[in-house]
Every structure is written in C-alpha cells, then in structure tokens.
Design a protein around this motif. Structure first.
Motif, PDB file in Angstrom:
ATOM      1  N   GLU A 155       0.928  -1.285  -0.086  1.00 25.35           N
ATOM      2  CA  GLU A 155       0.001  -0.023  -0.106  1.00 25.35           C
ATOM      3  C   GLU A 155       0.850   1.286  -0.015  1.00 25.35           C
ATOM      4  O   GLU A 155       0.445   2.330  -0.748  1.00 25.35           O
ATOM      5  CB  GLU A 155      -0.963  -0.056   1.261  1.00 25.35           C
ATOM      6  N   ASP A 156       2.056   1.198   0.823  1.00 22.58           N
ATOM      7  CA  ASP A 156       3.011   2.557   0.725  1.00 22.58           C
ATOM      8  C   ASP A 156       3.985   2.602  -0.157  1.00 22.58           C
ATOM      9  O   ASP A 156       4.813   3.464  -0.446  1.00 22.58           O
ATOM     10  CB  ASP A 156       3.650   2.498   2.192  1.00 22.58           C
ATOM     11  N   ALA A 157       3.718   1.851  -1.521  1.00 21.77           N
ATOM     12  CA  ALA A 157       4.613   1.846  -2.543  1.00 21.77           C
ATOM     13  C   ALA A 157       4.350   3.310  -3.504  1.00 21.77           C
ATOM     14  O   ALA A 157       3.307   3.468  -3.577  1.00 21.77           O
ATOM     15  CB  ALA A 157       4.561   0.609  -3.308  1.00 21.77           C
ATOM     16  N   LEU A 158       5.504   3.534  -4.026  1.00 22.52           N
ATOM     17  CA  LEU A 158       5.410   4.642  -5.137  1.00 22.52           C
ATOM     18  C   LEU A 158       5.659   3.659  -6.374  1.00 22.52           C
ATOM     19  O   LEU A 158       6.926   3.375  -6.734  1.00 22.52           O
ATOM     20  CB  LEU A 158       6.275   5.892  -4.894  1.00 22.52           C
ATOM     21  N   VAL A 159       4.694   3.711  -7.276  1.00 21.47           N
ATOM     22  CA  VAL A 159       4.860   2.840  -8.452  1.00 21.47           C
ATOM     23  C   VAL A 159       5.017   3.702  -9.797  1.00 21.47           C
ATOM     24  O   VAL A 159       3.895   4.717  -9.895  1.00 21.47           O
ATOM     25  CB  VAL A 159       3.548   1.894  -8.503  1.00 21.47           C
ATOM     26  N   LEU A 160       5.727   3.261 -10.575  1.00 24.99           N
ATOM     27  CA  LEU A 160       5.788   3.981 -12.149  1.00 24.99           C
ATOM     28  C   LEU A 160       5.102   2.746 -13.074  1.00 24.99           C
ATOM     29  O   LEU A 160       5.637   1.742 -13.062  1.00 24.99           O
ATOM     30  CB  LEU A 160       7.157   4.218 -12.245  1.00 24.99           C
ATOM     31  N   ASP A 161       4.107   3.084 -13.893  1.00 29.10           N
ATOM     32  CA  ASP A 161       3.667   2.402 -14.991  1.00 29.10           C
ATOM     33  C   ASP A 161       4.245   2.853 -16.346  1.00 29.10           C
ATOM     34  O   ASP A 161       3.766   3.995 -16.746  1.00 29.10           O
ATOM     35  CB  ASP A 161       2.138   2.306 -14.827  1.00 29.10           C
ATOM     36  N   VAL A 162       4.853   2.164 -16.780  1.00 29.20           N
ATOM     37  CA  VAL A 162       5.835   2.688 -17.957  1.00 29.20           C
ATOM     38  C   VAL A 162       4.990   2.257 -19.294  1.00 29.20           C
ATOM     39  O   VAL A 162       4.450   1.248 -19.367  1.00 29.20           O
ATOM     40  CB  VAL A 162       7.243   1.907 -18.069  1.00 29.20           C
ATOM     41  N   GLY A 163       4.636   3.161 -20.033  1.00 25.80           N
ATOM     42  CA  GLY A 163       4.091   2.847 -21.236  1.00 25.80           C
ATOM     43  C   GLY A 163       2.582   2.797 -20.747  1.00 25.80           C
ATOM     44  O   GLY A 163       2.020   1.778 -21.392  1.00 25.80           O
ATOM     45  N   THR A 164       2.018   3.569 -20.102  1.00 30.02           N
ATOM     46  CA  THR A 164       0.613   3.341 -19.409  1.00 30.02           C
ATOM     47  C   THR A 164      -0.502   3.142 -20.484  1.00 30.02           C
ATOM     48  O   THR A 164      -1.387   2.741 -20.141  1.00 30.02           O
ATOM     49  CB  THR A 164       0.665   4.501 -18.294  1.00 30.02           C
ATOM     50  N   GLY A 165      -0.327   3.722 -21.631  1.00 33.01           N
ATOM     51  CA  GLY A 165      -1.638   3.534 -22.448  1.00 33.01           C
ATOM     52  C   GLY A 165      -2.475   4.264 -21.967  1.00 33.01           C
ATOM     53  O   GLY A 165      -2.882   5.283 -21.839  1.00 33.01           O
ATOM     54  N   SER A 166      -3.797   3.226 -21.922  1.00 35.07           N
ATOM     55  CA  SER A 166      -5.243   3.778 -21.532  1.00 35.07           C
ATOM     56  C   SER A 166      -4.923   4.233 -19.917  1.00 35.07           C
ATOM     57  O   SER A 166      -5.790   4.783 -19.546  1.00 35.07           O
ATOM     58  CB  SER A 166      -6.146   2.833 -21.720  1.00 35.07           C
TER      59      SER A 166
END
Length: 197
Positions: free
Chosen positions: A38-49
């Motif tokens: 829950e406490d993570a900082l996440v990057l979604d690369v090529g997030t698209g939609s």
C-alpha cells in the motif's frame, strides 16, 4: 479497395491510437497488484489507457504514476485519474525514486517493412526480435529504482524468454516468473526483477 473506402478505414485507424486493455494488461495488473504494498510509489511505463496503473492503485492503494510517449495515451490515462507524464520510457524521472516499476512493453516481433509508423504501431511493435523497447528499458530501469525496488515486466514467448532473462541478469537483476498464461499463439509471462543483494 476503392478510393471511397480509404477515408473510412483511415478514420477507424485514428480511433485506435491508444492501446486498450487486453489479456496482457489484465495479467500484469492482477499479478502486480498481488505483490505491491500500500505504501509503494509505483511507475507504470507505457501506461497507454492507464488501465494497469488504475487497477494497481484501486486494489492496493499505492501511489501510481504513468508515463507514455503518446500524447493521446497520456490524455486517456489522466481521464482515468492516473497522474501521467509524457516522456520516453524512464527519461523524465530522477534516480532512485520508485519502489516498483511495471511495464507492458511493445513485444510483437515486427519486420521493418510491416511497420505502420503510427502511435498504435509503436504500442505493439517490438522490432524484428520483439525486444527493441524491452532491451533499453532493462538497461536503464535500475536507475529509477530505490534500493530493494522491483520491476514487473510482461513478456511473450514470441519475444524470447531466455533472451530477456539473460539481458536482465546481465544488468544486475535476479529474475523470477511470477505468472504465466497460455494463449493460442503465445504464452504470456510476468517476470519479477529484483536487484541482486
């Protein structure tokens, strides 16, 4: 094809400028959500939609940011409530920022003479070996990870599982398959990459 059909086909192609959720998106989103705190900082690369980013945030409560080179994708992801930066792969971000990076890359092997040169093609084509985007991602993703950060990357059996594993290991990651799903023409896998200790 008659001249009268061309504008309609072109108009239909214009609608399809952003990759929409499919089996690969769902597998990555569900698998990553099972492992992200829950406490993570996440990057979604090529997030698209923005589907994967939205799913991860909704299920885990983690803070998720998207990045995509396609301006239409950035707009769609923002419309889903995903804070999104326009940029190529990891270039917009500082070192050691993210706990988790997710990536559903373009992985379909595509001969150079079959490429369309539009946004949808960029979302699908992995170049001649399927790894034209995966390899530079693997080479640079360690830079943006915090210590003990992890990467969830979706690949296809069409891309060359051993080649992707070997590349990831050569730049300092341990590699584990955390999900797989068989389809008529390929097997989809989610690999978990963690920095060697």
């Amino acid at each position: 094809m008659t001249d009268g059909e061309r504008p309609r086909l072109a108009a239909l192609r214009d609608i399809q400028e952003v990759y929409q959720p499919a089996e690969d998106s769902q597998l990555l989103a569900q698998t990553a959500s099972d492992h992200i705190p829950e406490d993570a900082l996440v990057l979604d690369v090529g997030t698209g939609s923005g589907y994967v980013a939205e799913h991860v945030h909704t299920v885990t409560g983690a803070t998720v940011v998207g990045v995509d080179v396609n301006p239409q994708a950035c707009k769609q992801a923002r419309n889903r409530g995903v804070p999104t930066v326009r940029g190529d792969l990891l270039s917009p971000f500082r070192d050691e920022v993210f706990d988790v990076v997710c990536f559903n890359p373009p992985y379909l092997p595509t001969p150079a003479d079959a490429e369309w040169g539009d946004w949808m093609e960029r979302a699908l084509s992995g170049g001649e070996d399927g790894r034209a985007v995966i390899d530079p991602f693997l080479d640079s993703v360690g830079r943006v990870l915090r210590p003990d950060g992890v990467v969830y990357v979706l690949i296809s059996s069409l891309t060359g599982e051993d080649e992707v594993r070997n590349r990831a290991q050569s730049v300092g990651f341990d590699v584990e398959t955390v999900a797989e799903e068989s389809h008529p023409f390929e097997k989809l896998l989610v690999l978990r990459l963690s920095t060697r200790t």
